[in-house]
Design an enzyme around this catalytic site. Structure first.
Site, mmCIF file in Angstrom:
data_model
loop_
_atom_site.group_PDB
_atom_site.id
_atom_site.type_symbol
_atom_site.label_atom_id
_atom_site.label_comp_id
_atom_site.label_asym_id
_atom_site.label_seq_id
_atom_site.Cartn_x
_atom_site.Cartn_y
_atom_site.Cartn_z
ATOM 1 C CD GLU A 13 -1.978 2.256 -38.120
ATOM 2 O OE1 GLU A 13 -2.004 3.590 -38.854
ATOM 3 O OE2 GLU A 13 -0.862 2.151 -37.390
ATOM 4 C CB VAL A 14 -7.568 3.382 -42.618
ATOM 5 C CG1 VAL A 14 -8.788 3.989 -43.118
ATOM 6 C CG2 VAL A 14 -6.840 4.400 -41.643
ATOM 7 C CG HIS A 70 0.351 2.487 -48.008
ATOM 8 N ND1 HIS A 70 0.257 3.493 -47.079
ATOM 9 C CD2 HIS A 70 -0.760 1.524 -47.495
ATOM 10 C CE1 HIS A 70 -0.482 3.156 -45.888
ATOM 11 N NE2 HIS A 70 -1.126 1.798 -46.362
ATOM 12 C CG HIS A 96 -5.792 2.156 -47.865
ATOM 13 N ND1 HIS A 96 -6.480 1.580 -46.605
ATOM 14 C CD2 HIS A 96 -4.356 2.145 -47.237
ATOM 15 C CE1 HIS A 96 -5.653 1.288 -45.832
ATOM 16 N NE2 HIS A 96 -4.331 1.815 -45.988
HETATM 17 P P1 AMP Z 1 -2.777 1.095 -43.261
HETATM 18 O O1 AMP Z 1 -4.274 0.944 -42.682
HETATM 19 O O2 AMP Z 1 -2.101 0.417 -42.134
HETATM 20 O O3 AMP Z 1 -2.631 0.909 -44.515
HETATM 21 O O4 AMP Z 1 -2.427 2.720 -42.898
HETATM 22 C C1 AMP Z 1 -3.390 3.617 -43.134
HETATM 23 C C2 AMP Z 1 -2.706 5.215 -43.335
HETATM 24 O O5 AMP Z 1 -3.760 6.029 -43.578
HETATM 25 C C3 AMP Z 1 -1.684 5.413 -42.334
HETATM 26 O O6 AMP Z 1 -0.386 5.314 -43.304
HETATM 27 C C4 AMP Z 1 -2.183 6.952 -42.049
HETATM 28 O O7 AMP Z 1 -1.048 7.573 -41.942
HETATM 29 C C5 AMP Z 1 -2.828 7.217 -43.091
HETATM 30 N N1 AMP Z 1 -4.051 8.227 -42.595
HETATM 31 C C6 AMP Z 1 -4.812 8.294 -41.551
HETATM 32 N N2 AMP Z 1 -5.650 8.929 -41.482
HETATM 33 C C7 AMP Z 1 -5.374 9.997 -42.613
HETATM 34 C C8 AMP Z 1 -5.643 11.238 -43.182
HETATM 35 N N3 AMP Z 1 -6.822 11.888 -42.407
HETATM 36 N N4 AMP Z 1 -5.224 11.898 -44.223
HETATM 37 C C9 AMP Z 1 -4.156 11.254 -44.914
HETATM 38 N N5 AMP Z 1 -3.680 10.087 -44.396
HETATM 39 C C10 AMP Z 1 -4.343 9.334 -43.374
#
Ligand code: AMP
Ligand code: ZN
Length: 115
Positions: free
Chosen positions: A94-95, A101, A99
């Site tokens: 999603e982002v 997790h 990164h």
């Molecule tokens: P992904 O790109 O699927 O690996 O997930 C992106 C992660 O970033 C998700 O678990 C979101 O909950 C987390 N996320 C998005 N915005 C923020 C933020 N402002 N602070 C902390 N976590 C975030």
């Protein structure tokens, strides 16, 4: 760069920071999927693991060791944990700033098919 993780790394968006140094920042995921859910984010903007290159070898290694250190600091090392890099559309990313997790604090189940 108008990227949420770049903005967190620059201190423009608040985050619950677990660890940071010149290369990385680690902070709690805003929507935790487990009792411990920390994101390991390089300060350098790389779109995803698919966007990483040979010049990122050291940085990728630092990210994995930071995941280990965060797991140790959060007290989940003994029971174990999972490190995940969602990558691209089918990976559920999603982002689009690379990164890891770090998930733990409960049994996570097996995501790969049973043998
Ligand atoms: P992904 O790109 O699927 O690996 O997930 C992106 C992660 O970033 C998700 O678990 C979101 O909950 C987390 N996320 C998005 N915005 C923020 C933020 N402002 N602070 C902390 N976590 C975030
Ligand atoms: Zn970014």
């Amino acid at each position: 760069m108008d990227c949420v993780f770049c903005r967190i790394a620059r201190g423009e968006i608040p985050a619950r920071t677990v660890f940071q140094d010149e290369h990385l920042i680690a902070f709690d995921d805003i929507h935790p999927a487990a009792p411990v859910h920390v994101l390991i984010v390089p300060r350098k903007h790389i779109s995803s693991l698919a966007g990483a290159s040979e010049e990122d070898v050291l940085l990728l290694g630092r990210m994995l060791l930071a995941a280990r250190d965060v797991a140790r600091a959060r007290g989940i090392e003994d029971k174990g944990y999972r490190v995940v890099a969602n990558t691209g559309e089918h990976g559920g990313q999603e982002v689009f700033h690379c990164h890891l997790h770090v998930l733990g604090g409960m049994p996570l189940g097996r995501i790969l098919p049973p043998r």
